[in-house]
Design an enzyme around this catalytic site. Structure first.
Site, mmCIF file in Angstrom:
data_model
loop_
_atom_site.group_PDB
_atom_site.id
_atom_site.type_symbol
_atom_site.label_atom_id
_atom_site.label_comp_id
_atom_site.label_asym_id
_atom_site.label_seq_id
_atom_site.Cartn_x
_atom_site.Cartn_y
_atom_site.Cartn_z
ATOM 1 N N GLN A 125 10.557 -3.807 -123.365
ATOM 2 C CA GLN A 125 9.404 -3.752 -124.251
ATOM 3 C C GLN A 125 9.851 -3.465 -125.683
ATOM 4 O O GLN A 125 10.751 -2.666 -125.907
ATOM 5 C CB GLN A 125 8.481 -2.641 -123.748
ATOM 6 N N SER B 188 15.424 -1.374 -119.097
ATOM 7 C CA SER B 188 14.122 -0.861 -118.694
ATOM 8 C C SER B 188 13.322 -1.954 -117.973
ATOM 9 O O SER B 188 13.711 -2.408 -116.906
ATOM 10 C CB SER B 188 13.382 -0.306 -119.912
ATOM 11 N N LEU B 189 12.212 -2.409 -118.569
ATOM 12 C CA LEU B 189 11.436 -3.512 -117.999
ATOM 13 C C LEU B 189 12.328 -4.705 -117.649
ATOM 14 O O LEU B 189 12.118 -5.394 -116.643
ATOM 15 C CB LEU B 189 10.368 -3.945 -119.008
ATOM 16 N N ARG C 196 3.200 -1.516 -113.022
ATOM 17 C CA ARG C 196 4.121 -0.554 -113.644
ATOM 18 C C ARG C 196 3.582 -0.085 -114.996
ATOM 19 O O ARG C 196 3.572 1.109 -115.303
ATOM 20 C CB ARG C 196 5.492 -1.211 -113.826
ATOM 21 N N HIS D 139 10.366 6.847 -119.641
ATOM 22 C CA HIS D 139 11.652 7.281 -119.064
ATOM 23 C C HIS D 139 11.894 8.786 -119.134
ATOM 24 O O HIS D 139 12.967 9.249 -118.763
ATOM 25 C CB HIS D 139 12.824 6.500 -119.663
ATOM 26 N N GLN E 142 13.830 4.864 -111.894
ATOM 27 C CA GLN E 142 14.015 4.376 -113.266
ATOM 28 C C GLN E 142 12.862 4.785 -114.171
ATOM 29 O O GLN E 142 13.051 5.073 -115.355
ATOM 30 C CB GLN E 142 14.155 2.843 -113.257
#
Length: 318
Positions: free
Chosen positions: A10, A90-91, A115, A202, A251
């Site tokens: 993102q 991440s994503l 998510r 996170h 994660q």
């Protein structure tokens, strides 16, 4: 040549990010799958915005996955060489797993919307924050976060993205993030910049999102990966479905270990990396972290053609 693929997270999204390839059949197919999975014309949002709607987490995450996957699918359709090592930031880890065959595109789009909703609802808007810290080593950032937490009992601020040497992102309660920024500036940080995000991604405050993700992941079909996907949380490669699922759950509330991940790629013999998706953030970070790796970014038709030509020439010379 040992090739790896990486996929951004993102923040790299922009209106029109698929304009140069939108008419390609593989891209049209992906956009139709996304529309069916979400009940929303994601292609129209990507093409025309408005930008503030595209920037909403619940839209950004599926839009980024679709856009990055579109460039990957077009690369493969054009005969681009396959990579046997993949990762995402991440994503982007979800995109990497989809490219590796773990999720179908339709299931992945629906999953990352779940998510995004889970991450957004884990912490009330305005209560959390994130900041980018430049110019200090990891130890100094960790020390300042610990100091901020000791001065504000019960409040959380943590290092959550280790993106490059002297480039760390912190996240947590907004007041604790602000205090940590002041402490980091006093410690000599070149910049301590609050980020325009809607949740402390996170950080441990995202633990409820992990629980929601666990339920979603248990309900979705998953296949054994056809490539080694290095995960964000352990910098490990999981080959079994249970291990992949567990890493994705953790994660959500664990730091992204991007520096270690890129160094792991180098240890695995990677010499070339292709970033698929809008922007060139990860390719820049890769070359900054590991000078032995040459990085390429595929984010439009021109860069796709250029990278095909460059790597094709290398393969012919090999």
């Amino acid at each position: 040549m040992t090739l790896a693929y990486v996929f951004p997270g993102q923040g790299s999204q922009k209106v029109g990010m698929l304009d140069t390839v939108a008419d390609e059949p593989v891209v049209q197919k992906l956009l139709k799958q996304a529309q069916s999975a979400l009940g929303q014309d994601l292609g129209a949002l990507i093409a025309a915005g408005p930008a503030e709607d595209l920037a909403l987490t619940v839209n950004t995450q599926p839009a980024m996955l679709v856009a990055s996957l579109a460039f990957h699918e077009l690369w493969r359709a054009r005969g681009g060489p396959q990579a046997h090592i993949m990762a995402g930031h991440s994503l982007g880890e979800y995109t990497a797993l989809t490219a590796a065959g773990v999720f179908s595109a339709s299931d992945a789009v629906a999953l990352v919307r779940t998510r995004a909703q889970a991450m957004q609802s884990a912490v009330a808007v305005g209560e959390g924050g994130m900041a980018a810290i430049l110019g200090l080593d990891d130890a100094a950032v960790l020390q300042a976060c610990a100091q901020a937490q000791s001065q504000l009992p019960g409040r959380i601020v943590q290092a959550v993205n280790f993106n490059a040497p002297a480039q760390v992102v912190i996240a947590g309660h907004a007041d604790a993030v602000s205090l940590a920024c002041e402490l980091l500036k006093a410690a000599g940080a070149k910049r301590a910049l609050l980020l325009p995000v809607s949740a402390p991604f996170h950080s441990s405050l995202m633990a409820p999102a992990g629980l929601a993700l666990q339920s979603a992941l248990e309900a979705i079909p998953m296949q054994v990966p056809q490539a080694a996907v290095i995960n964000n949380v352990d910098v490990g490669v999981e080959h079994g479905i249970a291990g992949i699922r567990d890493a994705l759950v953790r994660q959500a509330s664990s730091p992204v270990q991007w520096v270690q991940l890129v160094r792991k790629m180098a240890e695995m013999g990677v010499t070339e990396v292709i970033e698929f998706g809008p922007g060139k953030v990860l390719s820049g970070l890769v070359e900054r972290i590991e000078k032995s790796i040459k990085a390429h970014a595929v984010f439009d038709k021109v860069s796709l053609d250029k990278t095909l030509e460059t790597l094709g020439a290398q393969e012919r010379q090999a």
